[in-house]
Motif scaffolding. Structure first.
Motif, mmCIF file in Angstrom:
data_model
loop_
_atom_site.group_PDB
_atom_site.id
_atom_site.type_symbol
_atom_site.label_atom_id
_atom_site.label_comp_id
_atom_site.label_asym_id
_atom_site.label_seq_id
_atom_site.Cartn_x
_atom_site.Cartn_y
_atom_site.Cartn_z
ATOM 1 N N ILE A 1 -21.923 22.419 33.171
ATOM 2 C CA ILE A 1 -21.088 21.419 32.496
ATOM 3 C C ILE A 1 -19.679 21.300 33.088
ATOM 4 N N GLY A 2 -19.368 22.149 34.058
ATOM 5 C CA GLY A 2 -18.071 22.042 34.733
ATOM 6 C C GLY A 2 -16.991 22.874 34.064
ATOM 7 N N LEU A 3 -16.118 23.421 34.903
ATOM 8 C CA LEU A 3 -15.019 24.275 34.423
ATOM 9 C C LEU A 3 -13.739 23.899 35.164
ATOM 10 N N GLY A 4 -12.669 23.740 34.410
ATOM 11 C CA GLY A 4 -11.393 23.411 35.034
ATOM 12 C C GLY A 4 -10.270 24.240 34.452
ATOM 13 N N SER B 1 -3.513 17.863 37.905
ATOM 14 C CA SER B 1 -3.092 19.119 37.267
ATOM 15 C C SER B 1 -4.289 19.989 36.893
ATOM 16 N N ILE B 2 -5.481 19.630 37.395
ATOM 17 C CA ILE B 2 -6.662 20.447 37.075
ATOM 18 C C ILE B 2 -7.170 21.188 38.312
ATOM 19 N N VAL B 3 -7.294 22.502 38.148
ATOM 20 C CA VAL B 3 -7.860 23.346 39.199
ATOM 21 C C VAL B 3 -9.355 23.435 38.920
ATOM 22 N N LYS B 4 -10.170 23.021 39.889
ATOM 23 C CA LYS B 4 -11.619 23.076 39.641
ATOM 24 C C LYS B 4 -12.132 24.483 39.951
ATOM 25 N N ARG C 1 -5.532 15.559 25.841
ATOM 26 C CA ARG C 1 -5.455 14.273 26.544
ATOM 27 C C ARG C 1 -6.236 14.356 27.861
ATOM 28 N N ALA C 2 -5.976 15.407 28.632
ATOM 29 C CA ALA C 2 -6.653 15.557 29.927
ATOM 30 C C ALA C 2 -8.166 15.681 29.728
ATOM 31 N N TYR C 3 -8.555 16.379 28.678
ATOM 32 C CA TYR C 3 -9.985 16.581 28.402
ATOM 33 C C TYR C 3 -10.645 15.234 28.080
ATOM 34 N N GLY C 4 -9.964 14.450 27.239
ATOM 35 C CA GLY C 4 -10.494 13.136 26.843
ATOM 36 C C GLY C 4 -10.625 12.200 28.032
ATOM 37 N N ASP C 5 -9.713 12.307 29.000
ATOM 38 C CA ASP C 5 -9.715 11.410 30.165
ATOM 39 C C ASP C 5 -10.708 11.839 31.231
ATOM 40 N N GLY C 6 -11.199 13.082 31.150
ATOM 41 C CA GLY C 6 -12.024 13.607 32.235
ATOM 42 C C GLY C 6 -13.466 13.823 31.829
ATOM 43 N N ASP C 7 -14.193 14.591 32.655
ATOM 44 C CA ASP C 7 -15.597 14.850 32.331
ATOM 45 C C ASP C 7 -15.960 16.337 32.468
#
Ligand code: G1P
Length: 298
Positions: A246-249, A186-189, A151-157
């Motif tokens: 591509i970003g990491l969380g 709830s995501i640590v960048k 869910r979090a992945y789908g909502d984010g980038d």
């Protein structure tokens, strides 16, 4: 680009050396927590998260995993003919069906590391991002960890999302550890990740546990990944290489994680589930292993 996660990869080829002698003839993924093998929790978590295809990266010596996860029509028939309808029904609900479910098995014949195991699945995955589930990390809670992550992945980038939790400094050397740059809910960048660092070199205390949602480009990264910690091809290193582009969380999940690759973690998980089972709770109470809740309430 789709952010819909359709495939889950289960790396289950490991020899389970940390759990010998129990794993001499039984794959560690089939060791039960109370009465349910670890692999069942992982399969259920993937199903709850809406995964369409499951790819098991196994080893020829671990054919029992395939026998366990797939439906056994003969056994079900036999149970039904003996009037054990309930057991037959429960077994068949838990199992994967070769016709209705999309399941693949690939073999990893050499122990070259987690990154190599995931790479072995490359020809079997559906397009888009993929999930990876390590069954010996059992995560219990009202909502499945992978469901939350999908869910979090789908909502984010963010390109790569990995489950993380804070661990004490003296444990960081057992995990992949994020190099943290900030926080968003709830995501640590993070801008990188290190596999099993010494405490003094650890970039943070945010440790990765066995749930990942990875951009499909992970397979290109793994194709050229050189061996890292322990001389193995590390998934962590391939993830870290994509971090800036591509970003990491790190996803801070709501459940509780049990390290069922260790005796203590297995015991802890078993006790947790035993407390929810009236028959087991009665035994624990009788033996004085938990407080007598009825007496305390009186
Ligand atoms: C693997 C990963 C590590 C991760 C850990 C979680 O290590 O390589 O990054 O933190 O799983 O359980 P393993 O425990 O298989 O050595």
């Amino acid at each position: 680009m789709t952010r819909h996660v359709r495939t889950a990869i289960f790396p289950v080829a490991g020899l389970g050396t940390r759990f010998l002698p129990a794993t001499k003839a039984t794959p560690k993924e089939l060791l039960p927590v109370l009465d349910t093998p670890l692999i069942q929790y992982a399969v259920d978590e993937a199903r709850d998260a809406g995964i369409e295809r499951m790819v098991f990266v196994s080893h020829p010596s671990k054919s029992a995993i395939e026998r366990y996860v797939m439906e056994d029509a003969r056994l079900t028939r036999e149970l039904r003919s003996r009037g054990k309808e309930d057991i037959a029904e429960a077994l068949s609900d838990a199992a994967l069906c070769p016709i209705e479910d999309d399941v693949r098995f690939v073999m990893q014949t050499e122990p070259k590391g987690l990154g190599h195991a995931v790479f072995c699945a490359r020809d079997e995955v559906l397009p888009g991002p993929v999930a990876v589930i390590l069954p010996d990390d059992l995560i219990l809670g009202p909502v499945g960890c992978l469901s939350e992550m999908v869910r979090a992945y789908g909502d984010g980038d963010i390109g790569h999302l990995v489950a993380t939790m804070e661990v004490p400094e003296d444990r960081v050397h057992k995990y992949g550890v994020l190099s943290v740059t900030g926080k968003d809910g709830s995501i640590v960048k993070a801008d990188g990740m290190v596999e099993k660092p010494a405490a003094k070199d650890a970039p943070s205390l945010q440790a990765v546990v066995g749930r990942y949602v990875l951009d499909g480009s992970i397979f290109d990264a793994l194709a050229t990944q050189k061996p890292g910690a322990g001389g193995e091809i590390q998934l962590t290193d391939a993830i870290a290489r994509g971090a800036s582009e591509i970003g990491l969380g790190g996803f801070q999940f709501s459940g509780t994680r049990f390290d069922c690759g260790s005796k203590a973690g297995m015991l802890e998980a078993t006790l947790k589930l035993a407390m929810d089972d009236p028959e087991c709770l009665a035994v624990l109470t009788e033996r004085g292993l938990v407080a007598d809740t009825k007496a305390a309430a009186a």
